[in-house]
Write an enzyme that holds these catalytic residues in place. Structure first.
Site, PDB file in Angstrom:
ATOM      1  CE  LYS A  90      42.229  37.464  34.854  1.00 62.70           C
ATOM      2  NZ  LYS A  90      41.371  36.795  35.316  1.00 62.70           N
ATOM      3  CG  LEU A 163      34.861  45.017  41.533  1.00 60.34           C
ATOM      4  CD1 LEU A 163      34.750  43.785  41.857  1.00 60.34           C
ATOM      5  CD2 LEU A 163      33.387  45.778  41.387  1.00 60.34           C
ATOM      6  CG  ASP A 214      40.853  29.162  40.318  1.00 61.13           C
ATOM      7  OD1 ASP A 214      41.010  28.524  41.370  1.00 61.13           O
ATOM      8  OD2 ASP A 214      41.562  29.848  39.689  1.00 61.13           O
ATOM      9  CG  ASN A 219      40.036  33.483  41.809  1.00 63.22           C
ATOM     10  OD1 ASN A 219      40.522  34.556  41.569  1.00 63.22           O
ATOM     11  ND2 ASN A 219      40.097  32.299  41.243  1.00 63.22           N
ATOM     12  CG  ASP A 231      40.489  34.270  37.929  1.00 60.53           C
ATOM     13  OD1 ASP A 231      40.628  34.298  36.846  1.00 60.53           O
ATOM     14  OD2 ASP A 231      41.392  33.886  38.686  1.00 60.53           O
TER      15      ASP A 231
HETATM   16  N1  LIG Z   1      37.326  44.077  38.524  1.00 57.40           N
HETATM   17  C1  LIG Z   1      38.585  44.215  39.538  1.00 57.40           C
HETATM   18  N2  LIG Z   1      38.605  45.225  40.446  1.00 57.40           N
HETATM   19  C2  LIG Z   1      39.479  45.318  41.366  1.00 57.40           C
HETATM   20  N3  LIG Z   1      40.467  44.401  41.439  1.00 57.40           N
HETATM   21  C3  LIG Z   1      40.377  43.364  40.668  1.00 57.40           C
HETATM   22  C4  LIG Z   1      39.532  43.247  39.579  1.00 57.40           C
HETATM   23  N4  LIG Z   1      39.752  42.165  38.913  1.00 57.40           N
HETATM   24  C5  LIG Z   1      41.042  41.712  39.482  1.00 57.40           C
HETATM   25  N5  LIG Z   1      41.419  42.224  40.669  1.00 57.40           N
HETATM   26  C6  LIG Z   1      42.597  41.984  41.374  1.00 57.40           C
HETATM   27  O1  LIG Z   1      43.526  41.300  40.420  1.00 57.40           O
HETATM   28  C7  LIG Z   1      43.780  40.213  41.234  1.00 57.40           C
HETATM   29  C8  LIG Z   1      43.841  39.011  40.169  1.00 57.40           C
HETATM   30  O2  LIG Z   1      42.701  38.986  39.312  1.00 57.40           O
HETATM   31  P1  LIG Z   1      42.062  37.625  38.603  1.00 57.40           P
HETATM   32  O3  LIG Z   1      41.938  36.668  39.944  1.00 57.40           O
HETATM   33  O4  LIG Z   1      41.197  37.726  37.792  1.00 57.40           O
HETATM   34  O5  LIG Z   1      43.309  37.122  37.859  1.00 57.40           O
HETATM   35  P2  LIG Z   1      44.149  35.542  37.990  1.00 57.40           P
HETATM   36  O6  LIG Z   1      43.830  35.019  36.594  1.00 57.40           O
HETATM   37  O7  LIG Z   1      43.971  35.190  39.291  1.00 57.40           O
HETATM   38  O8  LIG Z   1      45.452  35.989  37.964  1.00 57.40           O
HETATM   39  P3  LIG Z   1      46.672  35.011  38.247  1.00 57.40           P
HETATM   40  O9  LIG Z   1      45.960  33.543  38.488  1.00 57.40           O
HETATM   41  O10 LIG Z   1      47.721  34.903  37.254  1.00 57.40           O
HETATM   42  O11 LIG Z   1      46.795  35.422  39.653  1.00 57.40           O
HETATM   43  C9  LIG Z   1      42.488  39.734  42.378  1.00 57.40           C
HETATM   44  O12 LIG Z   1      42.595  38.886  43.195  1.00 57.40           O
HETATM   45  C10 LIG Z   1      42.108  41.255  42.587  1.00 57.40           C
HETATM   46  O13 LIG Z   1      42.786  41.723  43.674  1.00 57.40           O
HETATM   47 MG   LIG Z   2      42.453  34.908  40.516  1.00 56.38          MG
END
Ligand SMILES: Nc1ncnc2c1ncn2[C@@H]1O[C@H](COP(=O)(O)OP(=O)(O)OP(=O)(O)O)[C@@H](O)[C@H]1O
Ligand SMILES: [Mg+2]
Length: 369
Positions: A90, A163, A214, A219, A231
């Protein structure tokens, strides 16, 4: 140690951009270039040189605040991709627009009180990434709530367990968001998912001492038929002055999602879920379950407790009560009241958390758990 030693940042960027998935369309490419500025690339390279990851593969998600990429573990001695560990990387964006909002979460956090660098966007983004790493670590240190295992962090680049699956045709299949998951066989399965997310909110609050802040169908991921929380960069401790407002918002989001997606589902009152999450009535019983460190046993207890004890939204009166609860002023005690609110408080314009809790405890006093 790695093949990358001779090359500089721009070579690595070119290599990454060659990847089909990343260069799929102009929009994505622009975002990748946007996120991977020279400085960020330096941190990605550090993770490559230190052997944590091999390189960035396809992009899993591009968002406002972060992009997430797939990567393999850096161990070059394991050439078979099917046997390699897979990571999600990330990368937090360093754009300035969004910082105002972030300060809201960091200000008031005891853990970040000595940080004087909150106005420097680069430093703030580093704090933000570290916050997610620490929160993941904390959640992962208990067996009760599933979340990706945090692996490494270099400034605004966080590596965690991926994941999802890696297919024999070299494609990745990331876990579905709760929003897109439809593998329910019966309505009872839907209820179990609803109860589980409510149980997670309580465990997060009581055991991990965090409020997600959030929580939503975006999430939470479903992987191998189980629920994962992700997240958690904005998650705060219960001592944060706004933690209860965030908690109320999380509960509202969960109810809203389930009500939209499953029209026939009988929901719980938000007020009752809130009380269930913070009540001390269960603490003693729960203490033993936490000590046993047995996820199945603890979840079984909560998943049975919830439908029996959390009030359902059945009547117009329930709907009205929830409306009142949404406008309650949630402070823990009178010290938390701002001066301007004192008059409103003495006029009986709002309730205090204590009263909310007292009404809960009265309701369940003497009730067999
Ligand atoms: N560990 C993981 N394994 C698989 N997919 C992941 C993982 N972490 C995040 N993702 C994918 O990436 C997406 C975005 O991740 P995350 O929610 O952590 O970021 P974010 O902070 O919401 O980014 P933004 O708000 O800018 O969209 C998730 O909805 C998921 O689909
Ligand atoms: Mg998110």
């Amino acid at each position: 140690m790695s093949n990358y030693e001779e090359r500089d940042d721009s070579d690595i960027l070119k290599e990454n951009l060659k990847n089909k998935k990343i260069t799929k369309d102009k929009g994505t490419r622009a975002t990748v270039e946007n996120v991977l500025d020279q400085r960020t690339l330096k941190f990605v390279n550090k993770l490559i040189y230190s052997g944590t990851i091999q390189q960035l593969n396809g992009c899993l998600s591009t968002g406002k605040e972060a992009n997430v990429y797939h990567a393999f573990e850096g161990d070059l001695l394991q050439p078979d991709p099917l046997l390699k560990k897979q990571y999600a990387v990330k990368i937090y964006k360093t754009s300035i627009l969004i910082f105002k909002d972030r300060e809201r979460y960091i200000n008031g956090e005891f853990r970040f009180r000595n940080n004087k660098s909150q106005h420097n966007p680069r430093k703030l983004i580093k704090i933000w990434a570290e916050k997610e790493f620490r929160n993941l670590k904390r959640i992962h240190s208990y067996p009760f709530i599933l979340c990706p295992k945090p692996v490494d962090i270099k400034n605004n680049v966080l590596v965690m367990e991926f994941l999802g699956d890696y297919n024999t045709d070299s494609t990745t299949k990331p876990a579905l968001k709760l929003k897109d998951y439809n593998d329910y066989e019966t309505m009872e399965d839907v209820y179990q998912m609803y109860y589980k997310i409510i149980a997670y909110i309580r465990i997060l609050y009581k055991v991990c001492r965090l409020v997600h802040a959030d929580l939503s169908e975006y999430n939470t991921l479903v992987f191998e038929d189980d629920l994962y929380m992700i997240d958690v960069s904005q998650s705060v401790e219960p001592e944060h002055p706004m933690s209860l407002d965030f908690l109320r918002m999380d509960i509202k989001n969960v109810n809203l999602f389930f009500s939209k997606k499953f029209r026939n589902l009988v929901l719980f009152n938000e007020r009752d879920i809130f009380q269930f999450v913070i009540t001390e009535t269960l603490d003693e019983m729960e203490g033993l379950l936490i000590k046993n460190n047995d996820r199945d046993e603890y979840l079984k207890f909560l998943l049975e407790y919830i439908p029996k004890n959390v009030g359902q939204k059945l009547t117009v009166n329930d709907v009205e009560e929830d409306k009142i609860y949404r406008n309650l002023y949630l402070v823990r005690d009178l010290n938390g009241l701002e001066e301007k609110d004192f008059d409103r408080f003495t006029d009986g314009k709002f309730d205090l958390l204590k009263q909310l809790l007292a009404s809960h405890n009265k309701k369940y006093a003497g009730k067999k758990i």
